[in-house]
Design an enzyme around this catalytic site. Sequence first.
Site, short mmCIF file in Angstrom:
data_model
loop_
_atom_site.label_atom_id
_atom_site.label_comp_id
_atom_site.label_asym_id
_atom_site.label_seq_id
_atom_site.Cartn_x
_atom_site.Cartn_y
_atom_site.Cartn_z
N ILE A 1 0.83 -1.20 0.00
CA ILE A 1 0.00 0.00 0.00
C ILE A 1 0.86 1.25 0.00
O ILE A 1 0.53 2.26 -0.65
CB ILE A 1 -0.98 -0.01 1.20
N SER B 1 11.37 0.27 7.93
CA SER B 1 10.80 -0.98 7.43
C SER B 1 11.80 -2.11 7.65
O SER B 1 13.01 -1.94 7.43
CB SER B 1 10.48 -0.86 5.94
N ARG B 2 11.30 -3.25 8.06
CA ARG B 2 12.19 -4.39 8.33
C ARG B 2 12.78 -4.97 7.05
O ARG B 2 13.89 -5.52 7.06
CB ARG B 2 11.42 -5.50 9.06
N LYS C 1 -5.78 3.00 6.90
CA LYS C 1 -6.93 2.25 7.40
C LYS C 1 -6.64 0.75 7.37
O LYS C 1 -5.85 0.30 6.53
CB LYS C 1 -8.19 2.59 6.59
N ASP D 1 -11.18 -5.77 5.38
CA ASP D 1 -10.16 -4.81 4.95
C ASP D 1 -10.69 -3.97 3.78
O ASP D 1 -10.64 -2.74 3.83
CB ASP D 1 -8.86 -5.52 4.58
#
Length: 307
Positions: free
Chosen positions: A13, A35-36, A89, A167
Amino acid sequence: MTIRLAIVGLGKIARDQHLGAIAASAGIELVAVASRNAALDGIASFNDIDELLASNMEVDAVSLCTPPQGRFAQARAALLAGKHVMLEKPPGATLAEVYALEALAKARNVTLFATWHSREAAAVEPARALLAGRTIRSVAVEWKEDVRHWHPGQAWIWESGGLGVFDPGINALSIVTRILPEAFHLVRSDLFFPENRAAPIAATLSFKTGSGVPVEAEFDWRQTGLQTWDIRIETSEGPVVLTHGGSRLTVDGEPRIVEEDQEYRNLYRHFVSLVGDSRIDADFTPLVHVADAFMLGRRTAVEAFED
């Protein structure tokens, strides 16, 4: 002043929507990523939000694009550090945690923006204005799409707190709660769970407004081919129909609005405005309806889902 923004969670996203919207938005600049498993060339990168906040990186705001499970700790850390926070969201995995974040943002005098990108679709506000002057008889929502296309390999979405078909379904609920002039509540919920998953793949919901107007919703993640994101409102004055996720509006059989997607650009434009005054925009009503759907839901097992 240009807002120095960090994205937390550089997944699908973020890449599909957030990066382009930020680049196209005035008053905000992406300066860091946490971010991993991913990084961006030319942008400061960190493994997680704790590493970001512990660094000397000057950041004014964070946009959380991580899965809802575990997001509370990330948002809380950012708010405690005095950062403005934008939530993709759904805003969280539970109602208690999102209301706790709202209270913390108020106490710290920073912005909390719980985004609902579908409310930014072109037909939503015109439909809201139109329906305010009409007598609504019924509402029918049909939100059906192919999960393999939109969420390939995203195991988190099938776990508890990942919402499953809600979702996308929460996008529909975000629109309906915005355009209807009267609040509504759930009266029946049928949830369909793959036998090997902890979240539903389909749902059939029945709501009623306070005055008794029926609102019916069908969510399904098993539809292939043409995708369906439609809301049909029957009124005494004629039908009002939103299609294509709220970007197209037909009134009394006549097309009124046909517009391309500008949803995320609108979100970031609004976020810039909110941060300028340290305001909060946190409407959790769509998540309330999803929580109710699980509370009242009658569970039916369906065939296993394999990605």
